[in-house]
Enzyme design. Structure first.
Site, short mmCIF file in Angstrom:
data_model
loop_
_atom_site.label_atom_id
_atom_site.label_comp_id
_atom_site.label_asym_id
_atom_site.label_seq_id
_atom_site.Cartn_x
_atom_site.Cartn_y
_atom_site.Cartn_z
N GLU A 17 0.73 8.32 -10.60
CA GLU A 17 1.81 9.30 -10.47
C GLU A 17 2.15 9.86 -11.84
OE1 GLU A 17 5.00 7.31 -8.38
OE2 GLU A 17 3.77 7.03 -6.58
N HIS A 50 7.28 10.83 -4.69
CA HIS A 50 7.93 9.51 -4.73
C HIS A 50 9.45 9.64 -4.66
CE1 HIS A 50 7.22 5.12 -6.12
NE2 HIS A 50 8.21 5.20 -5.28
N ILE A 93 12.62 -2.12 5.07
CA ILE A 93 12.42 -0.75 5.52
C ILE A 93 11.78 -0.73 6.90
CG2 ILE A 93 11.23 1.44 5.05
CD1 ILE A 93 11.63 0.85 2.05
#
Ligand code: NAI
Length: 629
Positions: free
Chosen positions: A489, A512, A382
């Site tokens: 989360e 997310h 990334i």
């Protein structure tokens, strides 16, 4: 097996399609009555099948509706060549090896069948089909009515006349193919279901052949494929992308799908005969599940993470695991770029105010990204892609990675994270989730950043000390931030999102979804089956999460022995001893190990006796062994 003959149907068997349907489309292309005539043809075909009119009448009536000429037939042939059934393509060698014993039988026409099947080595003399009659201009004006194939029962009639001196096995998808056996002219009828499945035909068959692989395997004729794919069962759970299902099916696997995940007990039961399991993030593949997986060769995780799989156990059992590590890279990068622009212009705040009815037009605190310094921490898939795109938008890119990474474009490598923190206008995190990265960015690191820095975390939640981030946003040190991942989360959409970051200025919070796009899902759906099929078809383990990674050359004129064993010394020597004892020539050999297993691929010349296989299987410490060809 010199005394056995293989009689093969053409339409929907040798090719995926009914040639006459394709011909109708070609001959009537642009014709004002195309839909009407197609409907009429369909109706006539049906009447013929129902017995309301004879086959010859149906043929005459259909041809009367079609203005066919030679150029149409040429177009048809080129289309049919691209529509040969997949399993026929795979097993091309079979047709040339057994050319003397193979017949094609069809109520279709030689003019389009012959150019297609002779490319596979089938002899023109062994093609039994109708023939058109043409006028001087090359237009079809009829067909040879003396040919028995233009009448009902024609296939049986032609075979009878041939009087083949041996057993006859017929493979086809239609009732007329079964009729050959019914008429006593064939010993066995195999219903071919790769393209169409007709229950009335299949129920009368001696065997059902979902592909030619199965037919060849049953008759011990397989030269191109060691094991029919339709015998490899694939279980796909959790609604994996339809493209994955389609890919696995078109490869010929027996695919079963489930929309949801399965609980451990259910999965233990279900997995017994499964060769390939496909899951997403919910299904837990525990040691117990793996204990029940008697035939499992590979697991495909249609996601990025593989925490849901007991990788150690899978490895010990010789089960290769694949995931989709880069399928959503671009999606994360695009979100990061968008957020950097939105934050540096303070759009998050402005939009909020507008929703509250406040018009606050000002350029204060708003900047372009052009010429700004972007600091990327973690220059992996990334980070590196972000580097390229940010640079093309005019940013000056700096990066820091704990490992040596090649700078892309004009990016500048920083020697330390502190160096990067001190110079960047925008700091973005793209490190992996290793434990030691916990609180990688905390109060000390924020202190080293520039005043008014833009900060992004789209990597993993535990990497940032949330309290410190909050304080630095409130103090104004961080002028804008985007966070997509959190130390905790919510488990599902019903649970409230609780965080100290709620309600802070110029702060974009997302659940997310950095990698969650339709394109990423589709990429995953294509990537994982590719890896699984490569592994099954060639033994290649490139990108496997738990197996030693081996990328292998394609197999040509050899047999490939795939040996997975516990990683103890001396196994390679023992494999080679067995091969030497039997005078077998090794064409190529590849070995790679990890801490648990050794993976040895040996390509050998084709001729060998089955004793060798038995001996290789019997080598101590062998986990799994298979042969490919
Ligand atoms: P990657 O493994 O290709 O790259 C990670 C890089 O970070 C590696 O080059 C590694 O050497 C480096 N690194 C690790 N710790 C470091 C440290 N302390 N300091 C400097 N460099 C360090 O991973 P990829 O595919 O680029 O993903 C990056 C992160 O993004 C991962 O944490 C991944 O879980 C996360 N991710 C988040 C998504 C989302 O929806 N928000 C979607 C996809 C990935």
């Amino acid at each position: 097996m010199a005394n056995r003959y293989y009689v093969i149907d053409f339409d929907s068997t040798f090719t995926k399609v009914e040639a006459f349907d394709v011909l109708a489309d070609i001959a009537l292309a642009g014709h004002p009555e195309l839909p009407l005539r197609k409907k009429q043809i369909e109706e006539i075909t049906k009447q013929g099948m129902d017995g309301a009119i004879s086959f010859r009448e149906s043929l005459e009536q259909r041809l009367a509706l079609l203005p066919i000429s030679r150029p149409h037939l040429q177009t048809l042939v080129s289309q049919l060549k691209s529509k040969v059934s997949e399993s026929f393509k795979r097993n091309k060698e079979f047709f040339s090896t057994y050319a003397d014993q193979i017949y094609i039988i069809s109520n279709g026409f030689r003019e389009f069948i012959e150019p297609v099947v002779t490319e596979y080595g089938i002899k023109p003399a062994n093609i039994l089909a109708n023939e058109f009659v043409f006028d001087a201009q090359g237009n079809v004006i009829g067909f040879d009515k003396n040919n028995p194939l233009s009448a009902n029962g024609g296939k049986s009639e032609r075979l009878k006349n041939l009087n083949l001196p041996g057993d006859v096995y017929v493979i086809g998808d239609g009732y007329t193919d079964y009729e050959i056996k019914h008429a006593g002219l064939a010993n066995k009828f195999f219903a071919f279901t790769e393209n169409v499945e007709r229950h009335s035909v299949a129920s009368k068959a001696d065997h059902i052949a979902p592909s030619l692989d199965e037919f060849l395997y049953l008759n011990k004729l397989n030269t191109a494929i060691s094991y029919p794919k339709n015998r490899i069962s694939v279980l796909l759970l959790e609604n994996v992308h339809p493209i994955a299902i389609e890919l696995m099916k078109s490869e010929g696997f027996a695919v079963e799908t489930y929309p949801a995940g399965l609980e451990e007990a259910e999965l233990c039961e279900k997995i017994k005969n499964v060769s390939v399991l496909g899951i997403r993030s919910k299904t837990q593949v525990t040691a117990k599940v793996l204990d029940h997986a008697n035939r499992l060769m590979a697991i495909g995780a249609f996601c990025i993470g593989t925490n849901q799989i007991n990788l150690t156990e899978a490895t010990k059992k010789g089960v290769a695991v694949f995931n989709a590590p880069f399928s959503n890279t671009r999606s994360v990068v695009e979100l990061a770029i968008g957020e950097i622009i939105i934050l540096i212009r303070r759009i998050a705040d402005k939009s909020l105010k507008m929703h509250e009815g406040r018009w606050d037009k000002s350029a204060k605190g708003s900047f372009e990204i052009r010429g700004k310094k972007l600091g990327i921490i973690g220059y992996g898939n990334i980070g590196a892609q972000l580097s390229v795109i940010a640079e093309s938008l005019g940013m000056k890119v700096y990066y820091y990675d704990r490992e040596e990474k090649l700078a892309l474009g004009n990016a500048t490598k920083c020697r330390s994270m502190n160096e990067l923190l001190a110079l960047s206008d925008v700091v973005t995190l793209h490190v992996d989730g290793r434990e030691s990265n916990k609180n990688l960015i905390a109060a000390d690191q924020f202190a080293k950043m520039k005043n008014g820095v833009i900060f992004l975390n789209l990597s993993r939640g535990h990497v940032v000390d949330i309290k410190a981030l909050r304080e630095n946003i409130l103090s104004g040190k961080v002028a804008g931030c985007a966070v997509d991942v959190f130390p905790y989360e919510p488990i599902d959409n019903n649970e409230e999102f609780v965080s100290e970051l709620r309600g802070l200025p110029n702060t974009i919070l997302t659940p997310h979804i950095g990698g969650s796009t339709a394109e990423a899902q589709e990429n995953i759906g294509m990537f994982v089956p590719g890896k699984l099929m490569d592994y099954i078809n060639t033994g290649s383990t490139s990108n496997s999460v738990n197996f030693p990674n081996l990328t292998l050359p394609t197999l040509e004129n050899a047999h490939r022995l795939i040996h997975i064993h516990n990683n103890v010394p001396g196994i390679l020597a023992r494999i080679n001893q067995v091969l030497a004892d039997h005078g077998i020539n090794i064409v190529g050999q590849y070995l790679k190990t990890n801490e648990l297993i050794g993976y040895v691929i040996t390509d050998i010349n084709k001729g060998y006796d089955q004793e060798v296989i038995k001996k290789l299987r019997a080598i101590e410490q062998t986990i799994k062994f298979r042969v490919l060809y």
